[in-house]
Structures are given as C-alpha cells and as structure tokens.
Scaffold this active site. Structure first.
Site, PDB file in Angstrom:
ATOM      1  N   ASP A  95       0.702  -1.103  -0.142  1.00 49.08           N
ATOM      2  CA  ASP A  95      -0.203  -0.042  -0.295  1.00 49.08           C
ATOM      3  C   ASP A  95       0.921   1.356   0.053  1.00 49.08           C
ATOM      4  OD1 ASP A  95       0.723   0.469   2.264  1.00 49.08           O
ATOM      5  OD2 ASP A  95      -1.051  -0.046   3.727  1.00 49.08           O
ATOM      6  N   SER A  96       0.170   2.169  -0.306  1.00 48.23           N
ATOM      7  CA  SER A  96       0.808   3.391  -0.624  1.00 48.23           C
ATOM      8  C   SER A  96       1.267   4.221   1.018  1.00 48.23           C
ATOM      9  CB  SER A  96       0.522   4.698  -1.712  1.00 48.23           C
ATOM     10  OG  SER A  96      -1.132   4.804  -1.152  1.00 48.23           O
ATOM     11  N   GLY A  98      -0.972   6.383   2.530  1.00 51.62           N
ATOM     12  CA  GLY A  98      -2.588   7.118   2.494  1.00 51.62           C
ATOM     13  C   GLY A  98      -3.312   6.291   4.158  1.00 51.62           C
ATOM     14  N   PHE A  99      -3.023   5.397   3.775  1.00 50.80           N
ATOM     15  CA  PHE A  99      -3.982   5.419   4.827  1.00 50.80           C
ATOM     16  C   PHE A  99      -3.461   5.607   6.271  1.00 50.80           C
ATOM     17  CE2 PHE A  99      -6.575   1.959   8.346  1.00 50.80           C
ATOM     18  CZ  PHE A  99      -7.801   2.758   7.765  1.00 50.80           C
ATOM     19  N   ASP A 149      -2.915   7.940  -1.706  1.00 53.92           N
ATOM     20  CA  ASP A 149      -4.075   9.059  -1.228  1.00 53.92           C
ATOM     21  C   ASP A 149      -4.595   9.229  -0.336  1.00 53.92           C
ATOM     22  OD1 ASP A 149      -4.818   6.500   0.250  1.00 53.92           O
ATOM     23  OD2 ASP A 149      -6.088   5.873  -0.660  1.00 53.92           O
ATOM     24  N   ASP A 268      -7.897  -7.843   0.928  1.00 55.44           N
ATOM     25  CA  ASP A 268      -7.166  -7.539   2.425  1.00 55.44           C
ATOM     26  C   ASP A 268      -7.595  -7.097   3.488  1.00 55.44           C
ATOM     27  OD1 ASP A 268      -6.108  -4.749   3.990  1.00 55.44           O
ATOM     28  OD2 ASP A 268      -6.309  -4.578   2.633  1.00 55.44           O
ATOM     29  N   CYS A 306     -10.968 -29.301   8.339  1.00 59.67           N
ATOM     30  CA  CYS A 306      -9.929 -28.347   8.023  1.00 59.67           C
ATOM     31  C   CYS A 306      -8.498 -29.055   7.623  1.00 59.67           C
ATOM     32  CB  CYS A 306     -10.050 -27.107   8.496  1.00 59.67           C
ATOM     33  SG  CYS A 306      -8.451 -25.845   8.680  1.00 59.67           S
ATOM     34  N   CYS A 308      -5.783 -27.648   8.503  1.00 55.37           N
ATOM     35  CA  CYS A 308      -4.803 -27.009   8.809  1.00 55.37           C
ATOM     36  C   CYS A 308      -3.886 -27.035   9.993  1.00 55.37           C
ATOM     37  CB  CYS A 308      -5.152 -25.248   9.307  1.00 55.37           C
ATOM     38  SG  CYS A 308      -5.531 -24.831  11.220  1.00 55.37           S
ATOM     39  N   CYS A 311      -5.900 -27.646  13.607  1.00 49.86           N
ATOM     40  CA  CYS A 311      -6.945 -28.785  13.399  1.00 49.86           C
ATOM     41  C   CYS A 311      -6.312 -30.099  13.993  1.00 49.86           C
ATOM     42  CB  CYS A 311      -8.134 -28.277  12.222  1.00 49.86           C
ATOM     43  SG  CYS A 311      -9.208 -27.056  12.214  1.00 49.86           S
ATOM     44  N   HIS A 336      -5.028 -21.188  11.520  1.00 53.27           N
ATOM     45  CA  HIS A 336      -6.874 -21.341  10.896  1.00 53.27           C
ATOM     46  C   HIS A 336      -7.257 -21.046  10.524  1.00 53.27           C
ATOM     47  CE1 HIS A 336      -9.837 -23.476  11.145  1.00 53.27           C
ATOM     48  NE2 HIS A 336     -10.351 -22.517  11.490  1.00 53.27           N
TER      49      HIS A 336
HETATM   50 ZN    ZN Z   1      -7.437 -25.600  10.246  1.00 50.37          ZN
END
Ligand code: ZN
Length: 384
Positions: A95-96, A98-99, A149, A268, A306, A308, A311, A336
């Site tokens: 990102d730039s 700005g935020f 921005d 994001d 899941c 991951c 899990c 997760h």
């Molecule tokens: Zn998981």
C-alpha cells in the site's frame, strides 16, 4: 498494462456480478477473487512464509508506512528487497501509506505537495509525497504498488470528502509520472466517501488515466456494512471489466462474499490474524471464542475438515494454550483463520465457476447466523 502483468476475466457468475479472474505478475499468478494476508512490517504476525503458502495464500500485502519508518526502504533494498527479505516468492502488493498517515501517524498535515507527519514509533518528522511513496515502493520491490491517496474520516463534510478525492486523483497522476519500474504495476484508488456522485467522478477520472488496476479506498473507516455495500454497488459499474478491482482493508467473511457478489476481485484485512491472536477462530458455523469455558473439555477440532495444523488439535488444547499464555496458541489460531479465509475464497471461486454463487452465499450466511455481529468492522486495519 505493462507486459509482465495480465488480468484475464475467466467467467462471470450467472446470478450476480461475481467474477472469476486470473492475475499474472512477475512473481506468479493469483486466482481471483483473492484474499491477501497482511504482512504489516514484512511479517504476517506469527506466520512464516512456508505456513503462509500452505494456508493457500497466493499474494500478500506489506505496508509502506511501517517499512518506511522501520527498517527503512534502503535497508529492505540492501537485504535484497521484500521478496528475499521475507522469503516469500509469490506476488506482493504494497500500500502507499495514505491510510496509515490517516489512522496512525501523529500530527499529520496534508496539502497539495504531500503529507508531513510524526512517526508513531519515535516522533521523527517524516515527509511523504506521491513521488516519495512510489520511490519507496520501488525500493521495496513489490509487484503491485498503490498510489498515495488522501484518506479522510467518515462521516465528513461533502466538501472535505470532495477535495480529498480530487487531490487523490491529482496524486494518482503524479504517482504514475514517477513510476519507473516495468516490473511493478500501479493501481489507482477510488475515493469519495459514501457519495455516489463523488465515487463516480473519482472512478471515471482515474479510469481515463488507464491504470493496471483499481482499488476502492476510504471504506471500513466507521460506516455501516450496508453503507459500504451501497458504495460498492454505485462505484463498481464505473470500473473497467478488464482490470482487477481491489477493496482495501475489508473485512469479515460476510463482507468478502457481499463484495464479491458486487464484482470485487481482491481483498486484504488483518481480521484473520488479529482475531487469531485474540483467541477467536472463524468457522462455517460462526466464530468460536476459545477462552470460553465451554471449550475446556472439548475434544473436537475447530473444524473437522480443515487441513491446517491447528485442526490437528482439540479445542480444549487450543484453549489451554491461550489460558497459559503460550505463544503457540496465537500462532496456531492465526494459521487456522488464514486457512479459513483462503478456503472460503477457493469455495467462492468454485461456486462462481459453477454459476451458483448466490446459493453459496445463502448457505454460508445461514451457517454464520450467530456471532458475526460481535466482530466490529471499525478500525480493524489501524493498529496491526
Ligand atoms: Zn484449521
């Protein structure tokens, strides 16, 4: 669009504006709609590049504001650029700033030339113009750079929102003039608050300048989800079909599906990692709060299907890790939640390909019917 970058619109859902896309960058391709984990300071908190890849992530985000202050763009460049530094060989978007100037910096003043602010780390005075932001992002070496921005709080006076939007359009032009790297694409950011006319003006003026992609910025700053969806609804038709559309800093799983249905391709958000660190796990049946006593003797995993590493364990064990302040707890829950977001987007892409995205959204909404409202949208990008 410069040659190393290509966006292909593969299919549009029969019952909504949801799009299936394929975005090619110098560091590989991204299946869209896509979710980018946030590597704020060149680190997705608690998750190394290998685990990030295993979660299904194809593209990640890093914050120019943070890296500019620490360790500095020169240091990142001296250590080989962002990809080498992080050990991430896939696409990266920066990102730039700005935020973060809007949300984090102290005593920020913004005029036509650029922003001047105090670092939130050590109070140092920093100047960031549109040209500086591009120069920093070129040193970082991301695949996609964002224009600088001017972000303002909502609600606000229409004139304040209009002036910030028109300044952002002028800054987009300055950013494009400053951009030199052929292996870095530049995305413009549509601003204009919740005002349909201002959003349309912003989009049309930026589209006339022909950027490689378009972001919708200035949302998730205090408005309701319904106001955000309405703003997307009035903004997206002004963007070209043949460029990626990126909704910055959003959001909850339901927000992602609502935005995809309106035609957004890229997201994001810090929600999966920040909530993971705070013992909240996303599941198809709504969020689980692992600190709750009801999980103390629970032998079930967070989600039975899941893949991951979290899990492989029981909810009771994960709860124990948080109760005992073991660092493995926040790490496993972050992984997760990132895996949950990636699997959600993979299923969304499948549903679009099969022209049943609306039915998929209805199923998910039914599953999540409890608990989602507890997770505030406001401010989720601010401190990560
Ligand atoms: Zn998981």
């Amino acid at each position: 669009m410069a040659m190393p970058f290509r966006f292909e619109l593969l299919h549009q859902d029969a019952g909504s504006a949801a799009r299936l896309g394929h975005f090619t960058t110098p560091h590989g391709a991204v299946d869209m709609p896509a979710f980018m984990p946030v590597g704020t300071q060149a680190s997705v908190k608690g998750v190394d590049a290998g685990r990030l890849r295993e979660s299904g992530a194809q593209m990640i985000l890093a914050n120019t504001y943070h890296l500019l202050l620490r360790p500095g763009a020169e240091t990142v460049a001296a250590l080989g650029g962002l990809h080498t530094l992080m050990g991430w060989d896939g696409p990266i978007l920066t990102d730039s700033g700005g935020f973060q100037i809007f949300s984090l910096a102290e005593r920020a003043t913004i005029d036509e030339h650029g922003a001047v602010f105090r670092s939130h780390i050590d109070g140092a005075r920093v100047e960031l113009t549109p040209e500086d932001s591009i120069a920093v992002q070129e040193r970082l070496g991301s695949d996609v750079a964002m224009q600088l921005d001017h972000v303002v709080a909502l609600p606000n006076d229409r004139e304040v929102i209009a002036e910030a939007m028109r300044r952002s359009v002028r800054w987009a032009l300055r950013c494009r003039a400053a951009a030199k790297r052929p292996d870095q694409a530049l995305f413009a950011i549509v601003q204009g608050g919740l005002d349909a006319e201002l959003r349309a003006e912003s989009a049309e003026r930026l589209v006339a300048m022909d950027f490689a992609g378009y972001a919708i910025g200035g949302l998730s700053v205090g408005e309701t989800p319904e106001e955000m969806y309405e703003t997307l609804h009035v903004t997206l038709p002004h963007l070209p079909r043949d460029r990626p559309r990126y909704l910055m800093g959003v959001g909850r799983p339901i927000d992602l599906l609502e935005a995809i249905a309106l035609g957004v391709d890229l997201f994001d958000c810090v929600m999966p990692t920040r909530n993971g660190r705070n013992a909240l796990a996303f599941t198809d049946r709504g969020p689980l709060r692992l600190r709750n006593l009801q999980h103390a003797l629970d032998r079930e995993p967070l989600e039975p299907d899941c893949p991951c590493p979290a899990c492989r364990h029981s909810r009771g064990y994960l709860r124990h890790l948080f109760q005992a302040n073991e660092m493995l707890g926040p790490i496993l829950l972050s992984i997760h939640n990132l895996t949950y977001y990636q699997r959600l987007l993979a299923r969304a892409r499948q549903a679009i390909a099969e022209d049943r995205f609306t039915a998929f959204c209805a199923e998910r909404r039914q599953g999540w019917n409890r608990g989602q409202d507890d997770i505030a949208v406001f401010g989720l990008r601010i401190a990560d």
